[in-house]
Design a protein around this motif. Structure first.
Motif, PDB file in Angstrom:
ATOM      1  N   ARG A 295      -4.173   6.677  85.201  1.00  0.00           N
ATOM      2  CA  ARG A 295      -3.485   5.449  84.415  1.00  0.00           C
ATOM      3  C   ARG A 295      -3.288   5.636  82.965  1.00  0.00           C
ATOM      4  NH1 ARG A 295      -7.375   1.223  84.880  1.00  0.00           N
ATOM      5  NH2 ARG A 295      -8.509   2.450  83.053  1.00  0.00           N
ATOM      6  N   ASP A 296      -4.513   5.724  82.338  1.00  0.00           N
ATOM      7  CA  ASP A 296      -4.798   5.852  80.848  1.00  0.00           C
ATOM      8  C   ASP A 296      -3.816   7.085  80.399  1.00  0.00           C
ATOM      9  OD1 ASP A 296      -6.523   4.044  81.088  1.00  0.00           O
ATOM     10  OD2 ASP A 296      -8.308   5.003  80.667  1.00  0.00           O
ATOM     11  N   ILE A 297      -3.952   8.272  80.825  1.00  0.00           N
ATOM     12  CA  ILE A 297      -2.572   9.121  80.513  1.00  0.00           C
ATOM     13  C   ILE A 297      -1.504   8.683  80.316  1.00  0.00           C
ATOM     14  CG2 ILE A 297      -1.829  11.459  80.915  1.00  0.00           C
ATOM     15  CD1 ILE A 297      -4.515  12.155  82.096  1.00  0.00           C
ATOM     16  N   TRP A 298      -0.881   7.760  81.531  1.00  0.00           N
ATOM     17  CA  TRP A 298       0.407   7.252  81.537  1.00  0.00           C
ATOM     18  C   TRP A 298       0.715   6.381  80.539  1.00  0.00           C
ATOM     19  CZ3 TRP A 298       3.273   2.948  81.610  1.00  0.00           C
ATOM     20  CH2 TRP A 298       4.375   3.046  82.201  1.00  0.00           C
ATOM     21  N   ILE A 299      -0.377   5.446  80.309  1.00  0.00           N
ATOM     22  CA  ILE A 299      -0.088   4.417  79.275  1.00  0.00           C
ATOM     23  C   ILE A 299      -0.061   5.289  77.779  1.00  0.00           C
ATOM     24  CG2 ILE A 299      -1.157   2.608  77.707  1.00  0.00           C
ATOM     25  CD1 ILE A 299      -2.466   1.527  80.510  1.00  0.00           C
ATOM     26  N   ARG A 300      -0.998   6.243  77.661  1.00  0.00           N
ATOM     27  CA  ARG A 300      -0.767   6.978  76.087  1.00  0.00           C
ATOM     28  C   ARG A 300       0.262   7.773  75.981  1.00  0.00           C
ATOM     29  NH1 ARG A 300      -6.356   8.064  77.262  1.00  0.00           N
ATOM     30  NH2 ARG A 300      -5.893  10.004  78.289  1.00  0.00           N
ATOM     31  N   SER A 301       0.984   8.407  77.238  1.00  0.00           N
ATOM     32  CA  SER A 301       2.063   9.112  77.192  1.00  0.00           C
ATOM     33  C   SER A 301       3.233   8.184  76.861  1.00  0.00           C
ATOM     34  CB  SER A 301       2.197   9.971  78.680  1.00  0.00           C
ATOM     35  OG  SER A 301       1.163  10.877  78.522  1.00  0.00           O
ATOM     36  N   MET A 302       3.307   6.879  77.477  1.00  0.00           N
ATOM     37  CA  MET A 302       4.314   6.022  77.280  1.00  0.00           C
ATOM     38  C   MET A 302       4.359   5.555  75.593  1.00  0.00           C
ATOM     39  SD  MET A 302       7.111   4.779  78.432  1.00  0.00           S
ATOM     40  CE  MET A 302       7.192   5.016  80.020  1.00  0.00           C
ATOM     41  N   ASP A 303       3.135   5.322  75.086  1.00  0.00           N
ATOM     42  CA  ASP A 303       2.952   5.014  74.023  1.00  0.00           C
ATOM     43  C   ASP A 303       3.519   6.169  72.887  1.00  0.00           C
ATOM     44  OD1 ASP A 303       1.593   2.948  71.878  1.00  0.00           O
ATOM     45  OD2 ASP A 303       0.753   4.806  71.258  1.00  0.00           O
ATOM     46  N   LYS A 304       3.087   6.989  73.027  1.00  0.00           N
ATOM     47  CA  LYS A 304       3.751   8.556  72.572  1.00  0.00           C
ATOM     48  C   LYS A 304       5.249   8.395  72.418  1.00  0.00           C
ATOM     49  CE  LYS A 304      -0.169  11.306  72.973  1.00  0.00           C
ATOM     50  NZ  LYS A 304      -0.478  12.609  73.430  1.00  0.00           N
ATOM     51  N   ALA A 305       5.819   8.208  73.410  1.00  0.00           N
ATOM     52  CA  ALA A 305       7.199   8.137  73.804  1.00  0.00           C
ATOM     53  C   ALA A 305       7.738   7.102  72.977  1.00  0.00           C
ATOM     54  CB  ALA A 305       7.716   8.121  75.276  1.00  0.00           C
ATOM     55  N   PHE A 306       7.369   5.834  73.060  1.00  0.00           N
ATOM     56  CA  PHE A 306       7.823   4.766  72.296  1.00  0.00           C
ATOM     57  C   PHE A 306       7.850   4.948  70.593  1.00  0.00           C
ATOM     58  CE2 PHE A 306       7.770   1.742  75.893  1.00  0.00           C
ATOM     59  CZ  PHE A 306       8.779   0.974  75.540  1.00  0.00           C
TER      60      PHE A 306
ATOM     61  N   ARG B  40       5.822  -5.361  72.759  1.00  0.00           N
ATOM     62  CA  ARG B  40       6.241  -6.349  74.032  1.00  0.00           C
ATOM     63  C   ARG B  40       6.487  -5.324  75.144  1.00  0.00           C
ATOM     64  NH1 ARG B  40      11.915  -9.507  74.203  1.00  0.00           N
ATOM     65  NH2 ARG B  40      11.409 -10.871  76.078  1.00  0.00           N
ATOM     66  N   ALA B  41       6.981  -4.264  74.850  1.00  0.00           N
ATOM     67  CA  ALA B  41       7.403  -3.660  76.168  1.00  0.00           C
ATOM     68  C   ALA B  41       5.952  -3.062  76.763  1.00  0.00           C
ATOM     69  CB  ALA B  41       8.523  -2.525  75.830  1.00  0.00           C
ATOM     70  N   MET B  42       5.259  -2.442  75.737  1.00  0.00           N
ATOM     71  CA  MET B  42       3.870  -1.826  76.316  1.00  0.00           C
ATOM     72  C   MET B  42       3.241  -2.863  76.717  1.00  0.00           C
ATOM     73  SD  MET B  42       3.843   1.521  76.078  1.00  0.00           S
ATOM     74  CE  MET B  42       2.150   1.734  76.279  1.00  0.00           C
ATOM     75  N   THR B  43       2.968  -4.076  76.248  1.00  0.00           N
ATOM     76  CA  THR B  43       2.052  -5.020  76.811  1.00  0.00           C
ATOM     77  C   THR B  43       2.488  -5.139  78.420  1.00  0.00           C
ATOM     78  OG1 THR B  43       1.932  -6.225  74.925  1.00  0.00           O
ATOM     79  CG2 THR B  43       1.473  -7.550  76.904  1.00  0.00           C
ATOM     80  N   ALA B  44       3.587  -5.173  78.685  1.00  0.00           N
ATOM     81  CA  ALA B  44       4.231  -5.571  80.208  1.00  0.00           C
ATOM     82  C   ALA B  44       3.911  -4.224  81.022  1.00  0.00           C
ATOM     83  CB  ALA B  44       5.656  -5.630  80.292  1.00  0.00           C
TER      84      ALA B  44
END
Length: 149
Positions: free
Chosen positions: A92-103, A115-119
């Motif tokens: 889960r945390d890897i997913w969140i960090r990877s999406m954060d990097k993509a953003f 706004r997007a990362m909060t959701a």
């Protein structure tokens, strides 16, 4: 009269913007050694190419655009979508960090990312918290499974 804030879908650039975000995300998942555990989950499932398509469809509707995932699958319940995957706190945390990097790579304004990362982080936590496979695996690892001697 107060103006309504545009949907996250529109703020991300519609289908093209979401497709680009998903491609950046999965490029990170496939190439970043820190995302190896998440990459393995995808390889154990339908594969990354499949996930790129399905996540794009899902996120379009999740962020207020066309609900293509629902059209193809009849629902968009993120818990049901991931019920067959052992989503751990680590993945889960890897997913969140990877999406954060993509953003970070999209060049979108920080307020759109926030706004997007909060959701997305809320959805990721929900998937982890209710995942029956994750609960079973973590009970076994902790030695608290009531079915074990």
């Amino acid at each position: 009269m107060q103006q309504q804030r545009p949907s996250i879908y529109r703020q991300l650039g519609g289908e093209d913007g979401i497709s680009r975000l998903v491609d950046l995300f999965y490029d990170i998942v496939e190439q970043d050694p820190a995302a190896a555990a998440l990459h393995m989950l995808h390889l154990d499932g339908h594969g990354v190419a499949h996930s790129r398509v399905e996540q794009t469809r899902f996120l379009m509707g999740f962020f207020g655009g066309p609900r293509l995932y629902v059209e193809f699958h009849g629902h968009s319940d993120v818990r049901a979508i991931h019920a067959h995957v052992a989503v751990t706190a680590e993945t889960r945390d890897i997913w969140i960090r990877s999406m954060d990097k993509a953003f970070d790579q999209t060049g979108l304004p920080p307020e759109v990312k926030k706004r997007a990362m909060t959701a997305l982080a809320t959805a990721a936590r929900l998937v982890h918290d209710v995942n029956p496979l994750r609960n079973r695996d973590e009970e076994i690892e902790a030695g608290t499974d009531s079915d074990l001697p």
